[in-house]
Design a protein around this motif. Sequence first.
Motif, short mmCIF file in Angstrom:
data_model
loop_
_atom_site.label_atom_id
_atom_site.label_comp_id
_atom_site.label_asym_id
_atom_site.label_seq_id
_atom_site.Cartn_x
_atom_site.Cartn_y
_atom_site.Cartn_z
N LYS A 136 9.62 40.09 -32.01
CA LYS A 136 10.04 40.92 -32.76
C LYS A 136 10.52 39.97 -33.58
CE LYS A 136 12.49 44.68 -34.31
NZ LYS A 136 12.33 43.54 -35.82
N ALA A 137 11.47 38.72 -33.19
CA ALA A 137 11.65 37.86 -34.29
C ALA A 137 10.75 36.74 -35.05
CB ALA A 137 12.96 37.32 -33.67
N ARG A 138 9.93 36.84 -33.94
CA ARG A 138 8.93 36.08 -34.85
C ARG A 138 8.06 36.38 -35.67
NH1 ARG A 138 7.00 33.91 -29.94
NH2 ARG A 138 5.53 36.18 -29.85
N HIS A 139 8.31 37.87 -35.24
CA HIS A 139 6.75 38.42 -36.10
C HIS A 139 7.71 38.92 -37.85
CE1 HIS A 139 4.17 41.79 -37.48
NE2 HIS A 139 5.41 42.61 -37.73
N ASP A 140 8.93 38.98 -37.51
CA ASP A 140 10.10 38.87 -38.74
C ASP A 140 9.42 38.01 -39.62
OD1 ASP A 140 10.01 42.21 -37.38
OD2 ASP A 140 12.29 41.49 -37.32
N LYS A 141 9.62 37.00 -38.92
CA LYS A 141 9.48 35.71 -39.39
C LYS A 141 8.65 35.54 -40.35
CE LYS A 141 11.43 31.49 -40.83
NZ LYS A 141 12.47 31.56 -41.85
N LEU A 142 7.02 35.96 -39.43
CA LEU A 142 5.89 35.68 -39.95
C LEU A 142 5.65 36.14 -40.99
CD1 LEU A 142 3.96 34.84 -37.22
CD2 LEU A 142 4.93 32.88 -38.49
N GLU A 143 5.94 37.48 -41.19
CA GLU A 143 5.75 38.77 -41.85
C GLU A 143 6.77 37.96 -43.31
OE1 GLU A 143 4.83 41.52 -43.29
OE2 GLU A 143 3.25 42.10 -41.73
N SER A 144 7.78 37.15 -43.79
CA SER A 144 9.02 37.19 -44.52
C SER A 144 7.61 35.55 -45.21
CB SER A 144 9.95 36.25 -44.27
OG SER A 144 10.01 35.41 -43.16
N LEU A 145 7.13 35.18 -44.69
CA LEU A 145 6.38 33.98 -44.95
C LEU A 145 4.94 33.50 -45.26
CD1 LEU A 145 7.84 31.16 -42.03
CD2 LEU A 145 8.06 31.11 -44.51
N LYS A 146 4.39 35.48 -44.93
CA LYS A 146 3.34 35.83 -45.38
C LYS A 146 2.79 35.93 -46.47
CE LYS A 146 0.56 40.31 -45.02
NZ LYS A 146 0.22 41.14 -44.93
N GLU A 147 3.49 35.57 -47.62
CA GLU A 147 3.18 34.75 -48.77
C GLU A 147 4.17 34.11 -49.40
OE1 GLU A 147 3.64 38.76 -52.03
OE2 GLU A 147 2.25 40.03 -50.48
N GLU A 148 4.15 33.54 -48.74
CA GLU A 148 4.37 31.68 -49.06
C GLU A 148 3.39 30.41 -49.63
OE1 GLU A 148 6.76 28.60 -50.79
OE2 GLU A 148 8.09 29.81 -49.49
N SER A 149 3.74 30.57 -50.85
CA SER A 149 2.42 29.96 -51.13
C SER A 149 2.70 28.12 -50.83
CB SER A 149 2.49 30.00 -52.64
OG SER A 149 3.50 29.28 -53.09
N ARG A 150 3.80 27.90 -50.20
CA ARG A 150 3.04 26.47 -50.59
C ARG A 150 2.47 26.16 -48.24
NH1 ARG A 150 9.46 25.55 -50.30
NH2 ARG A 150 9.64 27.58 -49.26
N SER A 151 2.44 25.33 -48.01
CA SER A 151 1.67 25.12 -46.43
C SER A 151 2.78 25.13 -45.83
CB SER A 151 1.14 23.35 -46.91
OG SER A 151 0.41 23.65 -47.77
N LEU A 152 2.65 25.28 -45.00
CA LEU A 152 4.17 25.26 -43.56
C LEU A 152 3.95 24.70 -42.02
CD1 LEU A 152 3.70 29.16 -43.33
CD2 LEU A 152 5.19 28.55 -44.88
N ILE A 153 4.72 24.32 -42.14
CA ILE A 153 4.61 23.29 -41.01
C ILE A 153 6.36 23.26 -40.07
CG2 ILE A 153 4.50 21.08 -40.23
CD1 ILE A 153 4.97 20.38 -42.96
N PHE A 154 4.91 24.17 -38.73
CA PHE A 154 5.78 24.39 -37.66
C PHE A 154 5.87 23.27 -36.79
CE2 PHE A 154 4.26 28.44 -40.02
CZ PHE A 154 5.22 28.76 -39.94
N TYR A 155 6.78 23.97 -35.46
CA TYR A 155 6.62 23.20 -34.30
C TYR A 155 6.57 23.86 -33.10
CZ TYR A 155 8.47 18.00 -36.15
OH TYR A 155 8.65 16.99 -37.08
#
Length: 278
Positions: free
Chosen positions: A143-162
């Motif tokens: 759930k926390a992962r889903h919520d985090k990705l939802e918050s980044l859904k409309e982020e216009s910058r390239s996203l980097i994760f480990y």
Amino acid sequence: MSPAAVLYIVPTPIGNLSDISHRALEVLQQVDVIACEDTRHTARLLSHYQISTPTWALHDHNEQHKAEQLVARLSSGKSIALVSDAGTPLISDPGYHLVNRCREAGIRVVPLPGACAAITALSAAGLATDRFAFEGFLPAKEKARHDKLESLKEESRSLIFYESPRRLLDTVAELVAVMGPDRQVVVARELTKTFETIHSLPAAEMLEWLRQDDNRCRGEIVLMVAGHRPDSEALPAEALRTLTLLRAELPLKKAAAITAEIHGVKKNALYKYGLEQE
């Protein structure tokens, strides 16, 4: 170079031991002690370069306590190099508390440039590099992962994760669900090592590609995602000009419908663009 009473932030190789600077080796040789995540891991690097400087364990579980002791050493005129297991210290690794305490105590902190898996991966990903956001590790719980990705859904910058190998499939599946099957995803694994791979696909295709071979989820992984692009950015300039001309004489809905017919683009995207311009 006088290393006394200085905390050096020293990047170490993320795989290939040759990826370390001459300056980093000089610092590791000259300081009084090396603070590192795992003394056994760092010992392999030091042995390779025949460096005998004493090491001191500094990891997530003891950093706040050990920081005080290291600051005391620095205050007495000793020099310390801070390293992580791989890459640049503090970037999803320990060191924040130590650096913060040194700043508060007026102790000089000297950063050295060097390897960083996030930047190394992005440079070869084929994603936009003018603006990007490093998000570190996503939450382990669903759930926390889903919520985090939802918050980044409309982020216009390239996203980097480990990401960890055991969670990669779940994370990419969540990317498909949250950001859509067509969002471009890049998986970079084992950077600078023998089995280095950098693979780029739309999210749904990436999920299928990873499922085809367990080896594709193994190793040290950097996961990158293209930034969100509003529908209007995909509209041809000619279509936008036509819409603007028609909009001067017709209601937006009608102008969007005619423009879509002329240029073969989505009517809804044109209508949304028109609303944004009002």
